[in-house]
Design a protein around this motif. Structure first.
Motif, PDB file in Angstrom:
ATOM      1  N   SER A 108       0.853  -1.180   0.000  1.00 13.84           N
ATOM      2  CA  SER A 108       0.000   0.000   0.000  1.00 13.84           C
ATOM      3  C   SER A 108       0.890   1.231   0.000  1.00 13.84           C
ATOM      4  CB  SER A 108      -0.961  -0.012   1.183  1.00 13.84           C
ATOM      5  OG  SER A 108      -0.304  -0.420   2.331  1.00 13.84           O
ATOM      6  N   PRO A 109       0.412   2.293  -0.671  1.00 14.29           N
ATOM      7  CA  PRO A 109       1.245   3.484  -0.790  1.00 14.29           C
ATOM      8  C   PRO A 109       1.587   4.076   0.578  1.00 14.29           C
ATOM      9  CG  PRO A 109      -0.906   3.792  -1.866  1.00 14.29           C
ATOM     10  CD  PRO A 109      -0.872   2.412  -1.350  1.00 14.29           C
ATOM     11  N   LEU A 168      -0.011   8.828  -1.608  1.00 11.09           N
ATOM     12  CA  LEU A 168      -1.362   8.788  -2.153  1.00 11.09           C
ATOM     13  C   LEU A 168      -1.891  10.220  -2.293  1.00 11.09           C
ATOM     14  CD1 LEU A 168      -3.606   6.737  -2.879  1.00 11.09           C
ATOM     15  CD2 LEU A 168      -4.388   6.886  -0.502  1.00 11.09           C
ATOM     16  N   GLU A 169      -1.669  10.984  -1.252  1.00 14.46           N
ATOM     17  CA  GLU A 169      -2.118  12.374  -1.246  1.00 14.46           C
ATOM     18  C   GLU A 169      -1.454  13.156  -2.379  1.00 14.46           C
ATOM     19  OE1 GLU A 169      -1.593  13.935   2.648  1.00 14.46           O
ATOM     20  OE2 GLU A 169      -2.778  15.736   2.211  1.00 14.46           O
ATOM     21  N   ASP A 170      -0.156  12.920  -2.564  1.00 12.79           N
ATOM     22  CA  ASP A 170       0.576  13.634  -3.614  1.00 12.79           C
ATOM     23  C   ASP A 170       0.057  13.258  -4.998  1.00 12.79           C
ATOM     24  OD1 ASP A 170       2.068  14.746  -1.644  1.00 12.79           O
ATOM     25  OD2 ASP A 170       3.887  13.562  -2.021  1.00 12.79           O
ATOM     26  N   ARG A 171      -0.185  11.973  -5.193  1.00 11.20           N
ATOM     27  CA  ARG A 171      -0.674  11.554  -6.521  1.00 11.20           C
ATOM     28  C   ARG A 171      -2.071  12.099  -6.789  1.00 11.20           C
ATOM     29  NH1 ARG A 171       1.971   6.256  -5.694  1.00 11.20           N
ATOM     30  NH2 ARG A 171       0.020   5.711  -4.696  1.00 11.20           N
ATOM     31  N   LEU A 172      -2.900  12.081  -5.762  1.00 15.71           N
ATOM     32  CA  LEU A 172      -4.251  12.625  -5.920  1.00 15.71           C
ATOM     33  C   LEU A 172      -4.185  14.115  -6.258  1.00 15.71           C
ATOM     34  CD1 LEU A 172      -7.341  12.153  -5.655  1.00 15.71           C
ATOM     35  CD2 LEU A 172      -7.094  12.717  -3.216  1.00 15.71           C
ATOM     36  N   SER A 219      -4.674   3.689 -11.459  1.00 13.88           N
ATOM     37  CA  SER A 219      -3.286   3.636 -10.990  1.00 13.88           C
ATOM     38  C   SER A 219      -2.584   4.989 -10.856  1.00 13.88           C
ATOM     39  CB  SER A 219      -2.482   2.700 -11.893  1.00 13.88           C
ATOM     40  OG  SER A 219      -2.696   3.034 -13.237  1.00 13.88           O
ATOM     41  N   ALA A 220      -2.951   5.983 -11.627  1.00 10.51           N
ATOM     42  CA  ALA A 220      -2.293   7.290 -11.477  1.00 10.51           C
ATOM     43  C   ALA A 220      -2.527   7.851 -10.080  1.00 10.51           C
ATOM     44  CB  ALA A 220      -2.794   8.279 -12.532  1.00 10.51           C
ATOM     45  N   ILE A 221      -3.596   7.414  -9.440  1.00 14.71           N
ATOM     46  CA  ILE A 221      -3.883   7.869  -8.074  1.00 14.71           C
ATOM     47  C   ILE A 221      -3.521   6.792  -7.048  1.00 14.71           C
ATOM     48  CG2 ILE A 221      -5.727   8.522  -6.458  1.00 14.71           C
ATOM     49  CD1 ILE A 221      -7.118   9.899  -8.903  1.00 14.71           C
ATOM     50  N   THR A 222      -3.915   5.557  -7.318  1.00 12.43           N
ATOM     51  CA  THR A 222      -3.742   4.498  -6.308  1.00 12.43           C
ATOM     52  C   THR A 222      -2.341   3.896  -6.311  1.00 12.43           C
ATOM     53  OG1 THR A 222      -4.435   2.735  -7.830  1.00 12.43           O
ATOM     54  CG2 THR A 222      -6.166   3.816  -6.548  1.00 12.43           C
ATOM     55  N   GLY A 223      -1.585   4.109  -7.384  1.00 13.07           N
ATOM     56  CA  GLY A 223      -0.352   3.342  -7.569  1.00 13.07           C
ATOM     57  C   GLY A 223      -0.696   2.040  -8.268  1.00 13.07           C
ATOM     58  N   ASN A 224       0.305   1.203  -8.482  1.00 12.80           N
ATOM     59  CA  ASN A 224       0.061  -0.049  -9.197  1.00 12.80           C
ATOM     60  C   ASN A 224      -0.960  -0.904  -8.472  1.00 12.80           C
ATOM     61  OD1 ASN A 224       1.878   0.444 -11.257  1.00 12.80           O
ATOM     62  ND2 ASN A 224       3.594  -0.347 -10.063  1.00 12.80           N
ATOM     63  N   ARG A 225      -1.765  -1.614  -9.280  1.00 13.69           N
ATOM     64  CA  ARG A 225      -2.748  -2.506  -8.672  1.00 13.69           C
ATOM     65  C   ARG A 225      -2.077  -3.772  -8.200  1.00 13.69           C
ATOM     66  NH1 ARG A 225      -6.213   0.000 -12.138  1.00 13.69           N
ATOM     67  NH2 ARG A 225      -5.510  -1.009 -14.028  1.00 13.69           N
ATOM     68  N   PRO A 226      -2.545  -4.293  -7.041  1.00 17.91           N
ATOM     69  CA  PRO A 226      -2.109  -5.645  -6.674  1.00 17.91           C
ATOM     70  C   PRO A 226      -2.636  -6.627  -7.720  1.00 17.91           C
ATOM     71  CG  PRO A 226      -3.444  -4.616  -4.918  1.00 17.91           C
ATOM     72  CD  PRO A 226      -3.529  -3.734  -6.114  1.00 17.91           C
ATOM     73  N   PRO A 227      -2.067  -7.842  -7.775  1.00 17.31           N
ATOM     74  CA  PRO A 227      -2.636  -8.816  -8.716  1.00 17.31           C
ATOM     75  C   PRO A 227      -4.095  -9.090  -8.381  1.00 17.31           C
ATOM     76  CG  PRO A 227      -0.866  -9.790  -7.382  1.00 17.31           C
ATOM     77  CD  PRO A 227      -0.974  -8.354  -6.986  1.00 17.31           C
ATOM     78  N   ARG A 228      -4.838  -9.566  -9.385  1.00 21.11           N
ATOM     79  CA  ARG A 228      -6.254  -9.906  -9.156  1.00 21.11           C
ATOM     80  C   ARG A 228      -6.387 -10.806  -7.943  1.00 21.11           C
ATOM     81  NH1 ARG A 228     -10.215 -10.405 -13.324  1.00 21.11           N
ATOM     82  NH2 ARG A 228      -9.653  -9.021 -15.029  1.00 21.11           N
TER      83      ARG A 228
END
Ligand SMILES: *Cc1c(COP(=O)(O)O)cnc(C)c1O
Length: 233
Positions: free
Chosen positions: A4-5, A10-14, A223-232
């Protein structure tokens, strides 16, 4: 990668996405107030959604019913429940459509008559977008453009669906702006039948400025906000 970021990231990306949305809106002669940014949280844990709520995010997108329903229930059970709006952005199976209505305020993936029929209801209306396929491959998600008017008529005739407009995903390997121009033309066709249904759901992490330039009103950004997704899961 699936960590997790860290706090702050997270705040910075948002903040960076919000600034870029405002900039693209200004460049297009529009205002960011007319643009809803939906944060797509699929595969991420509910804790990430809670952190985004604290950062002022209200609109969340999910693409799988099972996962979305669990997250929606977890948040709804909090005291007090946060004020969130769930957007269902994934492919919808007719047999699950009714269950999705229970938590989703907006369904972005109306792509065939059977889904529309399954959503028909005498109760309060659900907001919906007709999803169109901007590729030449009929196997991709969304309705072929040739069938647009007939599905729109079907939605307008159905009880319980408030048609907001059109939705699409930009095809891989094509300039996104060109593809979104076709979506804008589709939106104009819908407006002939239903002048109030002028919203456009388009724009993901890699192409949202192009979508804004072509009139998008609802961005679906993961992903631009959350970062990379975990695998399904
Ligand atoms: C996952 C997803 C998104 C977000 O994708 P990103 O590239 O992470 O921004 C948007 N729309 C739909 C339909 C999706 O499934």
């Amino acid at each position: 990668m699936s960590e997790s970021p860290a706090p702050g990231e997270l705040e910075d990306r948002l903040a960076a996405v919000r600034a870029a949305v405002a900039e693209a809106a200004t460049a297009a002669g529009r205002t960011a107030d007319d643009i809803t940014t939906i944060v797509v949280t699929k595969f991420h844990p509910v804790g990430l959604i809670e952190r985004l709520v604290e950062l002022g995010v209200r609109d969340f997108g999910e693409s799988r019913h099972q996962e979305a329903s669990v997250k929606a229930r977890q948040l709804a059970n909090q005291d007090p429940p946060p004020d969130v709006v769930w957007h269902f952005v994934g492919q919808l199976q007719s047999k699950k459509a009714h269950a999705v209505r229970e938590y989703a305020r907006v369904i972005h993936s109306l792509d065939r008559a059977s889904v529309v029929a399954a959503l028909e209801s005498p109760g309060p209306a659900v907001d919906g977008f007709v999803q169109v396929n901007l590729t030449a491959d009929p196997g991709r998600g969304g309705l072929q453009l040739a069938g647009l008017e007939s599905l729109v008529e079907r939605v307008l005739a159905a009880g319980g669906i408030n048609l907001l407009g059109v939705m699409a995903v930009a095809p891989v390997g094509e300039d996104a702006r060109r593809a979104f121009l076709r979506l804008r033309a589709a939106s104009e066709r819908v407006c002939v039948l239903s002048p109030g249904s002028s919203a456009i759901s388009a724009g993901m992490s890699d192409d949202y400025p192009d979508a804004i330039a072509e009139g998008a009103t609802h961005l679906r950004i993961g992903s631009a906000i959350t970062g990379n997704r975990p695998p399904r899961p």
